[in-house]
Motif scaffolding. Structure first.
Motif, PDB file in Angstrom:
ATOM      1  N   UNK A 197      39.824  44.887  43.429  1.00  0.00           N
ATOM      2  CA  UNK A 197      39.324  43.853  44.324  1.00  0.00           C
ATOM      3  C   UNK A 197      37.897  43.581  43.874  1.00  0.00           C
ATOM      4  N   UNK A 198      37.669  42.341  43.487  1.00  0.00           N
ATOM      5  CA  UNK A 198      36.354  41.944  42.993  1.00  0.00           C
ATOM      6  C   UNK A 198      35.716  40.977  43.978  1.00  0.00           C
ATOM      7  N   UNK A 199      34.470  41.249  44.310  1.00  0.00           N
ATOM      8  CA  UNK A 199      33.700  40.372  45.185  1.00  0.00           C
ATOM      9  C   UNK A 199      32.467  39.918  44.417  1.00  0.00           C
ATOM     10  N   UNK A 200      32.408  38.618  44.163  1.00  0.00           N
ATOM     11  CA  UNK A 200      31.230  38.036  43.515  1.00  0.00           C
ATOM     12  C   UNK A 200      30.598  37.073  44.502  1.00  0.00           C
TER      13      UNK A 200
ATOM     14  N   UNK B  76      38.366  49.706  43.122  1.00  0.00           N
ATOM     15  CA  UNK B  76      39.582  50.022  42.381  1.00  0.00           C
ATOM     16  C   UNK B  76      40.487  50.903  43.244  1.00  0.00           C
ATOM     17  N   UNK B  77      41.792  50.541  43.254  1.00  0.00           N
ATOM     18  CA  UNK B  77      42.757  51.249  44.098  1.00  0.00           C
ATOM     19  C   UNK B  77      43.997  51.613  43.286  1.00  0.00           C
ATOM     20  N   UNK B  78      44.714  52.608  43.790  1.00  0.00           N
ATOM     21  CA  UNK B  78      45.933  53.039  43.104  1.00  0.00           C
ATOM     22  C   UNK B  78      47.190  52.399  43.668  1.00  0.00           C
TER      23      UNK B  78
ATOM     24  N   UNK C 228      45.883  45.305  37.006  1.00  0.00           N
ATOM     25  CA  UNK C 228      45.700  45.624  35.576  1.00  0.00           C
ATOM     26  C   UNK C 228      46.585  46.789  35.196  1.00  0.00           C
ATOM     27  N   UNK C 229      47.207  46.677  34.043  1.00  0.00           N
ATOM     28  CA  UNK C 229      47.984  47.786  33.494  1.00  0.00           C
ATOM     29  C   UNK C 229      47.029  48.719  32.746  1.00  0.00           C
TER      30      UNK C 229
END
Length: 100
Positions: A6-9, A22-24, A97-98
């Motif tokens: 999850x990206x917050x800009x 980043x999460x699993x 993402x892999x």
């Protein structure tokens, strides 16, 4: 293996920052994505919360794009940009993402 980012800009007149979470699992990432939207809609936290939203849309001078549907096979995003001053914006993304 996959990771969920999850990206917050966000950017304002005097501040610009990118935060990554980043999460699993997709569930955890989606919960964070939704929590960030709630934070952005809070006036004490973000300039976006001060806007006069009507029927899920900001005022005309702001561009709003979103896909908040809970679907692991689609990209989720939530973007708000001031079209008179693109320096003011917030972009939230949930990206898969892999990892090799």
């Amino acid at each position: 293996m996959q990771v969920y980012i999850v990206q917050c800009e966000y950017s304002t007149e005097d501040e610009r920052e990118v935060k990554l979470h980043v999460f699993d699992t997709f569930d955890k990432a989606y919960q964070k994505f939704q929590a960030l939207i709630v934070e952005e809609m809070t006036p004490d936290i973000s300039w976006i919360g001060d806007l006069d939203w009507k029927d899920g849309q900001p005022p005309e001078e702001y561009e709003f794009l979103s896909n908040e549907e809970y679907d692991e096979n689609q990209r989720q995003y939530w973007y708000v940009t001031d079209t008179n001053d693109v320096q003011y914006h917030t972009y939230l993304d949930l990206v898969i993402k892999r990892v090799l």
